[in-house]
Design an enzyme around this catalytic site. Sequence first.
Site, PDB file in Angstrom:
ATOM      1  N   SER A 159       0.817  -1.213   0.000  1.00  0.00           N
ATOM      2  CA  SER A 159       0.000   0.000   0.000  1.00  0.00           C
ATOM      3  C   SER A 159       0.854   1.268   0.000  1.00  0.00           C
ATOM      4  CB  SER A 159      -0.964  -0.066   1.186  1.00  0.00           C
ATOM      5  OG  SER A 159      -2.088   0.691   0.877  1.00  0.00           O
TER       6      SER A 159
ATOM      7  N   HIS B 232      -7.753  -5.614   0.429  1.00  0.00           N
ATOM      8  CA  HIS B 232      -6.491  -4.906   0.620  1.00  0.00           C
ATOM      9  C   HIS B 232      -5.743  -5.491   1.820  1.00  0.00           C
ATOM     10  CE1 HIS B 232      -4.162  -1.209   0.080  1.00  0.00           C
ATOM     11  NE2 HIS B 232      -4.216  -0.988   1.376  1.00  0.00           N
TER      12      HIS B 232
HETATM   13  C1  GCU Z   1      -5.306   4.746   2.155  1.00  0.00           C
HETATM   14  C2  GCU Z   1      -4.807   5.548   0.980  1.00  0.00           C
HETATM   15  C3  GCU Z   1      -4.046   4.687  -0.015  1.00  0.00           C
HETATM   16  C4  GCU Z   1      -2.983   3.862   0.691  1.00  0.00           C
HETATM   17  C5  GCU Z   1      -3.622   3.090   1.833  1.00  0.00           C
HETATM   18  C6  GCU Z   1      -2.646   2.301   2.693  1.00  0.00           C
HETATM   19  O1  GCU Z   1      -6.329   3.894   1.743  1.00  0.00           O
HETATM   20  O2  GCU Z   1      -5.907   6.172   0.392  1.00  0.00           O
HETATM   21  O3  GCU Z   1      -3.428   5.488  -1.013  1.00  0.00           O
HETATM   22  O4  GCU Z   1      -2.324   3.031  -0.222  1.00  0.00           O
HETATM   23  O5  GCU Z   1      -4.260   3.999   2.708  1.00  0.00           O
HETATM   24  O6  GCU Z   1      -1.474   2.627   2.789  1.00  0.00           O
HETATM   25  O7  GCU Z   1      -3.111   1.338   3.343  1.00  0.00           O
END
Ligand code: GCU
Length: 340
Positions: free
Chosen positions: A185, A323
């Site tokens: 992420s 995710h």
């Molecule tokens: C949020 C953000 C993302 C990122 C994510 C994370 O959702 O909007 O851009 O990748 O956090 O790091 O878990």
Amino acid sequence: MVKKLLEERNVPKLLSRHEMLNILLEEEYGYLPPEPEKISWKVEENCILNFCAGKATADKVTAVCGINGKEFSFPFYVCIPTCEGKHPFFIHINFRDCVPDRYMPTEELIDHGFAVLSFCYEDITKDNNDFTDGLAGVLYHNGVRRPNDAGKIAMWAWAAQRVMDYAQTLDTVLDFQRSVVCGHSRLGKTALLTAATDTRFQFAYSNDSGCSGAAITRGKQGERVQVICGAFPFWFCENYKKYIGAEEKMPFDQHYLVAAIAPRKVLIGSASEDLWADPVSEFLCCVASGSAFGGFVYEGRLPEIGDKFFEGNIGYHLREGLHYFSREDWQRLIEFVNSK
Ligand code: GCU
């Protein structure tokens, strides 16, 4: 069909690595902090006794960096299989400082013969708008940044490069042909920037990195520049805000970040239900950057759950689910590295 989808995104043409990097650093992430004037290591050997029943050593190391005439220190863990040989290794930019951790199945990695060096990103500078904290405080006077000064992602990438400095002191036990930087992420975005700006990393793995990471921005679903700059402006340099509501004007797109790692190797991992990151846009980024790697080898269609496109030096895989940095993602990464 895939070619047409990419054409509709209207992304800029690839340039030389040097040109693409300059644009990305100037307009999106900010320039990384300078290399330290000096660096030394404090090593606490075997901080976890008999780690994995003696299959690995676990040391806690503190990097002591001289930078801007000041001192900045941060801790990281080093876990190395005790069996003979030179081990491929991961530098994992992690959310937490635990070994093992739910995003880092250390024993499994060790069982596959890999060493893993990991640090917690907030030990570098906090994940917030405070530019007086940690490394940011050492770099900036009263937290004031110029438009192209490093945002927090660039600072976390700098730290991964310092961990590589330490890895280089272990050249009798580590295999530098298989050095991998990886993250999930926001830290997947960071892993890509780390490898793009430092050719010592032979592989980069981005897991679910999405917007401003491995996903093409133009035409993206889920998160866009306006949203990310609203919620996390501190991840980037100030210049990035110019592109809020003006993504078509960006002189780059995220395929520049991936292509800047070529001819070294990149694996992009997506999760089917992670629509915020947008698996299709992450896949299209592989297509768009493919020529820099001598071609992205895929089946001429959009990815399906379980797909692994591992033939070229740019690879992609799609896992089912949300995710998350899962065991399955690590297994795909190990397979990819071992296939090269
Ligand atoms: C949020 C953000 C993302 C990122 C994510 C994370 O959702 O909007 O851009 O990748 O956090 O790091 O878990």
